[in-house]
Structures are given as structure tokens and as C-alpha cells.
Design a protein around this motif. Structure first.
Motif, PDB file in Angstrom:
ATOM      1  N   MET A 135       0.547  -1.162  -0.165  1.00 40.96           N
ATOM      2  CA  MET A 135       0.163  -0.241  -0.307  1.00 40.96           C
ATOM      3  C   MET A 135       1.160   1.306  -0.053  1.00 40.96           C
ATOM      4  N   TYR A 136       2.179   1.312  -0.089  1.00 40.02           N
ATOM      5  CA  TYR A 136       3.109   2.490  -0.330  1.00 40.02           C
ATOM      6  C   TYR A 136       2.851   3.392   0.997  1.00 40.02           C
ATOM      7  N   LEU A 137       2.823   3.235   2.279  1.00 41.51           N
ATOM      8  CA  LEU A 137       1.845   3.894   3.417  1.00 41.51           C
ATOM      9  C   LEU A 137       3.054   4.125   4.518  1.00 41.51           C
ATOM     10  N   SER A 138       3.415   5.513   4.300  1.00 41.61           N
ATOM     11  CA  SER A 138       3.911   6.571   5.606  1.00 41.61           C
ATOM     12  C   SER A 138       5.021   5.595   6.541  1.00 41.61           C
ATOM     13  N   LYS A 139       5.591   6.062   7.269  1.00 40.16           N
ATOM     14  CA  LYS A 139       5.981   5.628   8.314  1.00 40.16           C
ATOM     15  C   LYS A 139       5.224   5.969   9.508  1.00 40.16           C
ATOM     16  N   GLN A 140       3.866   7.160   9.597  1.00 37.56           N
ATOM     17  CA  GLN A 140       3.382   7.384  10.523  1.00 37.56           C
ATOM     18  C   GLN A 140       1.701   6.614   9.959  1.00 37.56           C
ATOM     19  N   GLY A 141       1.526   7.014   8.745  1.00 43.07           N
ATOM     20  CA  GLY A 141       0.243   5.893   8.731  1.00 43.07           C
ATOM     21  C   GLY A 141       0.234   4.445   8.766  1.00 43.07           C
ATOM     22  N   ILE A 142       1.687   4.248   8.537  1.00 35.24           N
ATOM     23  CA  ILE A 142       2.003   2.671   8.831  1.00 35.24           C
ATOM     24  C   ILE A 142       1.393   2.412  10.163  1.00 35.24           C
ATOM     25  N   TYR A 143       2.683   3.647  11.526  1.00 35.25           N
ATOM     26  CA  TYR A 143       2.324   3.175  13.019  1.00 35.25           C
ATOM     27  C   TYR A 143       0.780   3.811  13.238  1.00 35.25           C
TER      28      TYR A 143
ATOM     29  N   GLU B  29       4.704  -1.972  20.618  1.00 32.01           N
ATOM     30  CA  GLU B  29       4.778  -2.845  19.314  1.00 32.01           C
ATOM     31  C   GLU B  29       4.652  -2.271  18.165  1.00 32.01           C
ATOM     32  N   ALA B  30       3.744  -1.367  17.701  1.00 32.57           N
ATOM     33  CA  ALA B  30       3.741  -0.438  16.674  1.00 32.57           C
ATOM     34  C   ALA B  30       4.891   0.238  16.559  1.00 32.57           C
ATOM     35  N   GLN B  31       4.802   0.997  17.855  1.00 23.12           N
ATOM     36  CA  GLN B  31       6.407   1.712  17.480  1.00 23.12           C
ATOM     37  C   GLN B  31       7.704   0.374  17.592  1.00 23.12           C
ATOM     38  N   TYR B  32       7.812  -0.309  18.008  1.00 24.22           N
ATOM     39  CA  TYR B  32       8.803  -1.716  17.774  1.00 24.22           C
ATOM     40  C   TYR B  32       8.920  -1.594  16.205  1.00 24.22           C
ATOM     41  N   ALA B  33       7.935  -2.042  15.263  1.00 27.21           N
ATOM     42  CA  ALA B  33       8.097  -2.470  13.931  1.00 27.21           C
ATOM     43  C   ALA B  33       8.223  -1.095  13.261  1.00 27.21           C
TER      44      ALA B  33
END
Length: 216
Positions: free
Chosen positions: A134-142, A157-161
Motif C-alpha cells: 500500500m506504500y504507506l508512510s511511516k506515520q501512516g503505518i504506525y 508494538e507499533a513503535q517496535y515495528a
């Protein structure tokens, strides 16, 4: 002479009788002894053949039985974790959902409490999927990872990812820019705004600039 012979015969008879008595007594003593040994041997054999206690059976009988529904929920939970890299909350919700597995709350909680999963690894796998497809940004993924309408991972967990994800966010921004240009015929400036918007893609300004500079 006859009297002497009778006396000798009488004497011999007494000795014969005495010897016979001794033999009988000896035989009786031997028989009694063998009887005692045999009974003693039987006692030992009986003791040696006593059935051993099955400790494993005792342990099983002492452990509470787990309902089949609980075990089925556990199997489903592990499948969701291993094949779809879902979060703990996401799996629980899927197990109890009336549109999902429809397990009882107790069975779902048993599954969550007893399953083995690396939630950080699951979050990282989901993050990689969002980046690659989906080519999301770092913030978008978080945001997607922690969203109540998304993956429902914990903030940790999200921050680790996102911290451990290997992604080319410039490339992701360019792919998103191309998508906006081809599917919505947007201008470069409009695309730039969409890429950086808090209500849009949430790329950094530098990433958006890279994407616009490399559009055809």
C-alpha cells in the motif's frame, strides 16, 4: 538258648522301630521346613507382583478438563497469529465476533491467555505488508497498526515495528504520487499537499518533494 534268641530278636526289633521313628521325625521336619520356605517365597512373589501405581494417570485425573470449545478457540487463535500476523486484541475480537468465529468470551480469553505469539514480530510483519503493498508512510503505518478500526496493536508494538521496518519511504511517496496522478488526474501541487496532509498520507515534506520531483 531259645530265650537268648528271643531276647536278641526283641532287641533288634526295638532298634528298627527306633530308627523308623527317627526317620519319620526327620522327614516331617524337612517337610515342614520346605513348607515354610515355600510360603515365604510365595509371600515375596506376591509382594514383588504388586501392581505399580500409574503416576501419570493420577496427574491427568487431578488436572481439570479443558472444554473442547476452549481448545478449538486456541487452535484458531494460533492460526490467525501464524498466517495473518494479527494482534492480540485483533485475534480476540475475531474469535468472539458474530461475523467471525462466534466463540464464547471465556473460550476466546482462554485462547489468548494460553497461545504462544511474538506480538512485536506480528506488528513488524503487518508494517512490512502495508509498506510493500500500500506504500504507506511511516506515520501512516504506525497509525494503522494502533487504530481501533485497524490492527489494534499496542503503542509499544507499533513503535517496535516502525523502528525495525526496512522501508524506502521516498519510494513509497513516489508510488502514492503516481497513483494520485493516474487515477485522480491531480496536479503536482495538489499531490504534494495530499502526501503531507495529516488527513492524507502523512509523508514528510522531504519525501513529498522527492515524489513530485520524480513524477513523469
Amino acid at each position: 538258648m531259645k530265650k537268648e534268641k528271643q531276647k536278641k530278636k526283641g532287641g533288634k526289633l526295638k532298634w528298627i522301630l527306633l530308627i523308623a521313628v527317627v526317620v519319620i521325625i526327620g522327614a516331617a521336619a524337612m517337610g515342614g521346613g520346605s513348607g515354610d520356605d515355600s510360603s515365604s517365597g510365595n509371600t515375596q512373589t506376591a509382594e514383588g507382583n504388586e501392581p505399580s501405581t500409574d503416576t501419570s494417570s493420577e496427574k491427568e485425573s487431578q488436572e481439570p478438563d479443558v472444554p473442547t470449545e476452549y481448545l478449538s478457540a486456541l487452535t484458531k487463535a494460533e492460526q490467525y497469529s501464524e498466517t495473518m500476523s494479527m494482534s492480540k486484541q485483533g485475534i480476540y475480537d475475531q474469535l468472539v465476533s458474530e461475523y467471525g468465529e462466534q466463540f464464547s468470551a471465556e473460550a476466546a480469553q482462554y485462547a489468548i491467555d494460553n497461545m504462544e505469539a511474538d506480538w512485536n514480530a506480528n506488528a513488524l510483519a503487518k508494517a512490512k505488508s502495508y509498506s510493500d503493498t500500500m506504500y504507506l508512510s511511516k506515520q501512516g503505518i504506525y497509525d494503522q497498526l494502533v487504530s481501533e478500526n485497524g490492527e489494534k496493536f499496542t503503542a509499544e508494538e507499533a513503535q517496535y515495528a516502525v523502528d525495525n521496518l526496512e522501508a524506502d519511504y521516498n519510494k513509497n511517496a513516489l508510488e502514492k504520487a503516481k497513483s494520485y496522478q493516474e487515477s485522480m488526474s491531480m496536479s503536482p501541487e495538489a499531490i504534494r499537499d495530499q502526501l503531507t496532509s495529516e488527513y492524507g498520507e502523512k509523508f514528510t515534506q522531504e519525501e513529498a518533494d522527492y515524489a513530485i520531483a520524480n513524477l513523469n
